[in-house]
Design an enzyme around this catalytic site. Structure first.
Site, mmCIF file in Angstrom:
data_model
loop_
_atom_site.group_PDB
_atom_site.id
_atom_site.type_symbol
_atom_site.label_atom_id
_atom_site.label_comp_id
_atom_site.label_asym_id
_atom_site.label_seq_id
_atom_site.Cartn_x
_atom_site.Cartn_y
_atom_site.Cartn_z
ATOM 1 N N GLN B 126 0.716 -1.179 -0.205
ATOM 2 C CA GLN B 126 0.080 0.059 0.005
ATOM 3 C C GLN B 126 0.798 1.295 -0.016
ATOM 4 O OE1 GLN B 126 -1.867 0.711 3.621
ATOM 5 N NE2 GLN B 126 -3.562 1.789 2.945
ATOM 6 N N GLY B 127 0.770 1.939 -1.058
ATOM 7 C CA GLY B 127 1.579 3.141 -1.110
ATOM 8 C C GLY B 127 0.791 4.595 -0.982
ATOM 9 N N TYR B 128 0.550 4.802 0.141
ATOM 10 C CA TYR B 128 -0.184 5.966 0.443
ATOM 11 C C TYR B 128 0.741 7.074 1.149
ATOM 12 C CZ TYR B 128 -4.859 3.741 -0.261
ATOM 13 O OH TYR B 128 -5.889 3.187 -0.683
ATOM 14 N N GLU B 245 -10.095 -0.154 7.061
ATOM 15 C CA GLU B 245 -8.763 -0.361 7.418
ATOM 16 C C GLU B 245 -9.176 0.056 9.223
ATOM 17 O OE1 GLU B 245 -4.274 1.016 7.500
ATOM 18 O OE2 GLU B 245 -5.417 1.547 5.968
ATOM 19 N N SER B 385 -3.916 7.592 12.717
ATOM 20 C CA SER B 385 -3.305 7.775 14.174
ATOM 21 C C SER B 385 -4.630 7.838 15.066
ATOM 22 C CB SER B 385 -2.256 8.845 14.465
ATOM 23 O OG SER B 385 -3.013 10.161 14.498
ATOM 24 N N ASN B 386 -4.335 7.593 16.557
ATOM 25 C CA ASN B 386 -5.683 7.694 17.372
ATOM 26 C C ASN B 386 -5.958 9.118 17.543
ATOM 27 O OD1 ASN B 386 -5.524 4.923 17.612
ATOM 28 N ND2 ASN B 386 -5.155 4.828 19.715
ATOM 29 N N GLU B 387 -5.274 10.063 17.449
ATOM 30 C CA GLU B 387 -5.391 11.443 17.448
ATOM 31 C C GLU B 387 -6.316 11.863 16.377
ATOM 32 O OE1 GLU B 387 -2.245 10.407 17.827
ATOM 33 O OE2 GLU B 387 -2.264 10.457 19.982
HETATM 34 C C1 LIG Z 1 4.780 0.288 11.250
HETATM 35 C C2 LIG Z 1 4.076 1.223 10.371
HETATM 36 C C3 LIG Z 1 3.409 0.569 9.134
HETATM 37 C C4 LIG Z 1 2.690 1.310 8.242
HETATM 38 N N1 LIG Z 1 2.350 0.875 7.116
HETATM 39 C C5 LIG Z 1 1.873 1.658 6.021
HETATM 40 C C6 LIG Z 1 1.520 1.320 4.789
HETATM 41 O O1 LIG Z 1 1.787 0.135 4.310
HETATM 42 N N2 LIG Z 1 1.227 1.912 3.883
HETATM 43 C C7 LIG Z 1 1.093 3.609 3.937
HETATM 44 O O2 LIG Z 1 0.630 4.014 3.126
HETATM 45 N N3 LIG Z 1 1.435 3.812 5.239
HETATM 46 C C8 LIG Z 1 1.881 3.097 6.163
HETATM 47 N N4 LIG Z 1 2.101 3.549 7.445
HETATM 48 C C9 LIG Z 1 2.032 5.191 7.698
HETATM 49 C C10 LIG Z 1 0.963 5.630 8.635
HETATM 50 O O3 LIG Z 1 -0.240 5.420 7.928
HETATM 51 C C11 LIG Z 1 1.375 7.028 8.912
HETATM 52 O O4 LIG Z 1 2.382 6.732 9.929
HETATM 53 C C12 LIG Z 1 0.126 7.741 9.642
HETATM 54 O O5 LIG Z 1 -0.744 8.106 8.964
HETATM 55 C C13 LIG Z 1 0.902 8.894 10.578
HETATM 56 O O6 LIG Z 1 1.534 9.834 9.989
HETATM 57 P P1 LIG Z 1 3.030 10.253 10.441
HETATM 58 O O7 LIG Z 1 3.952 9.190 10.655
HETATM 59 O O8 LIG Z 1 3.641 11.096 9.200
HETATM 60 O O9 LIG Z 1 2.719 11.006 11.536
HETATM 61 P P2 LIG Z 1 2.416 12.655 11.677
HETATM 62 O O10 LIG Z 1 1.022 12.753 10.830
HETATM 63 O O11 LIG Z 1 3.481 13.394 11.392
HETATM 64 O O12 LIG Z 1 1.676 12.896 13.208
HETATM 65 C C14 LIG Z 1 2.763 13.099 14.055
HETATM 66 C C15 LIG Z 1 1.779 13.072 15.385
HETATM 67 O O13 LIG Z 1 0.791 14.093 15.341
HETATM 68 C C16 LIG Z 1 -0.312 13.864 15.280
HETATM 69 N N5 LIG Z 1 -1.124 14.622 14.729
HETATM 70 C C17 LIG Z 1 -1.217 14.798 13.378
HETATM 71 N N6 LIG Z 1 -2.273 15.633 12.846
HETATM 72 C C18 LIG Z 1 -2.993 15.876 13.946
HETATM 73 C C19 LIG Z 1 -4.214 16.653 14.290
HETATM 74 N N7 LIG Z 1 -4.634 17.345 13.179
HETATM 75 N N8 LIG Z 1 -4.418 16.808 15.532
HETATM 76 C C20 LIG Z 1 -4.073 16.091 16.475
HETATM 77 N N9 LIG Z 1 -2.864 15.409 16.404
HETATM 78 C C21 LIG Z 1 -2.588 15.270 15.085
HETATM 79 C C22 LIG Z 1 -0.510 12.433 15.123
HETATM 80 O O14 LIG Z 1 -1.540 11.785 15.749
HETATM 81 C C23 LIG Z 1 0.921 11.974 15.803
HETATM 82 O O15 LIG Z 1 0.776 11.686 16.983
HETATM 83 C C24 LIG Z 1 2.590 2.880 8.335
HETATM 84 C C25 LIG Z 1 3.009 3.429 9.607
HETATM 85 C C26 LIG Z 1 3.785 2.677 10.482
HETATM 86 C C27 LIG Z 1 4.317 3.308 11.520
#
Ligand SMILES: Cc1cc2nc3c(=O)[nH]c(=O)nc-3n(C[C@H](O)[C@H](O)[C@H](O)COP(=O)(O)OP(=O)(O)OC[C@H]3O[C@@H](n4cnc5c(N)ncnc54)[C@H](O)[C@@H]3O)c2cc1C
Lengths: 375, 400
Positions: B126-128, B245, B385-387
């Protein structure tokens, strides 16, 4: 009332801060942790040269007469710098036994070389079954003529794989759990009958399982008196508990600062994520946890420096505090870093692992809370 | 009001139970029991066993080779799979891109891709997410420019789970910047990982494993027939997936399985020590998690009952992922606590089938407890994320 540091303490703090800033970056730390010994021999030599390994020992033993406050400022900074050098194992644990129990000859043979950085030492605090009960010692030592024969197993001995000197508490009388009947032996790490399985630990340090199969030593291997080693063991473990709490507070502070920095630089939805109130409140909670923990740490250090009646309670209080508040701060720091928080290449993950490991050793939060509730 | 299954549902449950007990491919049960990581072939073998049984398309309609199961059947299936400690289905093909293709794809795409997904001949990833686009997915920058009969793709995807094993990747890409809402410039593209210009670099996660990657695209030529649905509509398709998901991640049965295992372990003396059963504070915490998990089980059943009676699930469905991950992580913490000092040894090399059990450090796979705890911090980060879940609930459920 005066909570400021003395001039000597301030110099110690400055020299450690300078060393970490100049010579102990995260990449270096990772390299040291991945090496065979799990730490840098050069850094260890520097520790000795700068006199850090001598801090808690009496001047007569070649030390600086430092107490809990000195230990605190050092460990807190080692926590911030995420150091993997075996200071706890050598200086606090093994050193804590040697300075309390060793006679002049034994000090010359083991303590001084340890302080000089030439001898690696380890104290076996736990056995596979003992969990957090220090006195649950089943390793047995039996007298045979003028020799002692030691048999048993020690588990998760910090620095146990590197140690030339193994300090082994063994039971010479009584039952597992008794405080009486524990004798402390100093054993050569390569002695016949010693089998070590060394391994890295999740926090970048090292430990070992140590099997003792009829290991024979003479009376000169006994530290202190036969049957009366427990108090020193308990005291060394208590020092070590306070030391890892100070380390944990340093880690919590570093994680909190790094999280604040990260959220200020990470942009999502067109703004730094630090602008989200939901996250701001969480970082305020992290700060609160750090400040409360540091306050308790100060109390625990002073109570132990002065040897007040509540010194033991203070140790349990701070260990409980860093167990619970540390878990919270660690988890929040990871969470607020998003995916970056769970990557090996970022220091946050490794701070989190060390903080977690500290929560698991010398009694977890529940264990200490139980002690506070029932004593 | 009752929560009993019908006779047919009970018969189905027994059938599923028997299947997972008797037709688990060679080696998998041992690996699961001994804490040995599964490899690509294990997952494929497991999914192929499901395929042979006709159950691979557990969430697919019959016309595309799926089971056409009711929500209750799907629930039973998932629960039995967890109870059997089965590997779990890798969701990218069967759970994600398959449904997108049969819902929005052309007939040609359906014929070309669906059979291989169903049969687990092709591994999808999955490339999102991108380095600059995590929670704010709509800001993604990977470009796909139309050049005759193909797109030219440039950019970087990150956190791509098991891309190192993948044959194909489904991506959200930007096909236009000239739009009113940035979501409207996003398209859904299927890309063969073997195409020149695609490179995969590993990201090692906190516990030391290689399960995620960066996937780089440098002038990658992708035929236009790999576009799913309409250009610029990718966001709406992708969102359907994200929604999926979220509901799939309560993982009640799996968490329950682990909790029961911990309860059984707590009754046994470990390495000659007092059983944890006598540790009141530990057992109280375990019981508290059990209570919350029971509540979540019924929350999930309420969602199920609503769907089964043809209604839209209520606000309770939105808390499934949130609470589910919290409880999963709570159980991770309990395992960690139970291990005491033996959570510390970092000995992944002993978790192979031929490593002698008696030479292992720690019992009951307890040195894995810390690694699992560290690794599953991801559960509250990925898939929204849970947030972000709370933001969604605040906005769409509470209307704030
Ligand atoms: C082990 C693992 C596997 C994954 N697998 C895939 C995959 O196969 N394909 C894919 O596409 N993606 C994948 N992901 C990506 C995942 O979906 C992202 O990590 C996730 O969406 C969070 O984005 P970020 O890591 O950039 O964190 P950020 O978006 O930078 O967030 C950092 C922190 O800020 C908080 N935050 C951000 N915005 C807000 C807001 N508006 N209000 C309150 N809090 C906020 C977040 O909750 C988090 O705590 C994977 C991630 C992990 C860790």
């Amino acid at each position: 009332m005066d909570l400021s540091f003395t001039e000597v303490q301030t110099m110690l703090i400055d020299s450690i801060d300078k060393f970490i800033a100049n010579d102990y970056g995260f990449e270096q730390r990772q390299r040291y942790a991945a090496s065979d010994s799990g730490f840098s021999q050069d850094v260890w030599a520097t520790f000795a040269e700068l006199g850090w390994t001598a801090v808690p020992f009496a001047e007569d033993d070649g030390g600086f007469d430092g107490g809990p406050v000195e230990l605190m400022v050092m460990m807190q900074r080692f926590g911030r710098g995420l150091l993997v050098e075996p200071f706890l194992a050598n200086v606090v644990l093994a050193g804590g036994i040697l300075r309390r129990l060793a006679n002049g000859e034994q000090k010359a043979g083991w303590l001084r070389p340890m302080i000089a950085g030439e001898l690696q030492a380890a104290l076996a605090v736990t056995e596979p079954q003992s969990r957090y009960e220090l006195a649950d010692i089943r390793t047995a030592a039996v007298a045979e003529g003028d020799q002692w024969v030691i048999t048993g197993t020690k588990g998760v001995v910090f620095n146990g794989g590197n140690a030339g000197l193994l300090i082994i508490p063994a039971r010479t009388s009584g039952e597992p759990g008794d405080r009486q009947g524990v004798t402390v032996f100093a054993i050569d790490g390569t002695a016949d009958g010693v089998t070590r399985t060394r391994y890295p630990t999740v926090d970048g340090h090292q430990a070992a399982e140590i099997r003792l199969d009829s290991v024979r030593v003479g009376a000169d291997a006994i530290l202190g008196e036969v049957g009366h080693g427990y108090d020193a063991l308990e005291a060394a473990a208590s020092d070590a508990t306070l030391a890892v709490c100070a380390e944990a507070v340093g880690i919590m502070q570093a994680m909190t600062e790094k999280t604040i920095e990260y959220t200020k630089s990470r942009v999502q939805f067109g703004v730094p994520i630090s602008s989200f109130q939901a996250l701001q409140h969480r970082m305020v909670d992290m700060l609160t946890a750090c400040e409360q923990s540091y306050s308790l740490l100060l109390w625990a250090c002073m109570a132990n420096a002065d040897g007040t009646d509540d010194a033991g309670r203070a140790i349990s209080a701070i260990k409980y505090q860093v167990g619970t508040a540390g878990k919270k701060v660690g988890q929040e720091a990871v969470q607020l870093h998003g995916g970056m928080g769970v990557t090996w290449d970022l220091d946050i993950a490794h701070y989190f692992k060390r903080l977690t490991a500290i929560g698991q050793i010398f009694g977890n939060a529940d264990w200490h809370l139980d002690k506070l509730a029932t004593n | 009001m009752n929560v009993t299954f019908t006779d047919e549902e009970l018969a189905f449950r027994d059938e599923a139970r028997t299947f997972f007990r008797e037709e688990m491919p060679e080696g998998i049960a041992d690996k699961q029991r001994l804490g040995v990581p599964l490899d690509r072939q294990d997952f494929v073998n497991f999914q192929k066993a499901l395929y042979r049984k006709g159950w691979a398309g557990y969430n697919w309609p019959v016309e595309y080779g799926g089971t056409g199961w009711s929500t209750v059947q799907r629930y039973i299936f998932g629960a039995e799979m967890a109870k059997a400690n089965a590997p779990g289905i890798i969701t990218f093909g069967l759970g994600m891109v398959g449904p997108i293709i049969y819902t929005f794809g052309t007939d040609e795409q359906k014929q070309r891709f669906l059979p291989d997904i169903l049969e687990s001949n092709v591994w999808w990833c999955q490339g999102y997410s991108e380095p600059g686009s995590g929670s704010d997915l709509a800001s993604l920058k990977t470009r796909a420019e139309l050049a005759g009969d193909h797109y030219v793709v440039n950019g970087t995807k990150t956190w791509t789970t098991l891309a190192q094993w993948a044959d194909w990747i489904f991506c959200l890409v930007r096909t236009s910047t000239d739009v009113a809402r940035r979501q409207e410039g996003i398209s859904f593209l299927l890309i063969d990982m073997k195409t020149p210009g695609v490179t995969v670099t590993p990201i090692i996660t906190i516990e030391g494993n290689h399960e995620v990657n960066e996937v780089h695209f440098e002038n990658v030529k992708v035929p236009v027939e790999n576009l799913v649905g309409e250009e610029g509509k990718g966001w709406t398709y992708g969102k359907v997936l994200l929604q999926h998901e979220r509901t799939g991640t309560a993982r009640v049965a799996a968490t329950n399985y682990r909790l029961n295992k911990l309860r059984r372990q707590a009754a046994q003396p470990v390495r000659g020590a007092e059983p944890l059963l006598h540790d009141r504070s530990f057992m109280r915490k375990l019981a508290a998690v059990e209570v919350e998990l029971k509540a979540l089980e019924f929350t999930e059943l309420r969602t199920l009952a609503a769907v089964a009676s043809g209604k839209a699930p209520g606000p309770e469905s939105s808390i499934l992922k949130l609470k589910g991950t919290e409880l999963q992580q709570a159980v991770d913490e309990l395992f960690l606590e139970a291990a005491g000092y033996y959570a510390l040894p970092y000995v992944p090399a002993q978790y192979t089938l031929d490593f002698p059990l008696e030479d292992r450090v720690g019992e009951n796979n307890e040195t894995l407890s810390s690694l699992t705890y560290f690794n599953f911090r991801k559960a509250s980060i990925y898939g929204g994320s849970n947030e972000i879940q709370k933001n969604i609930i605040a906005k769409h459920v509470l209307g704030l």
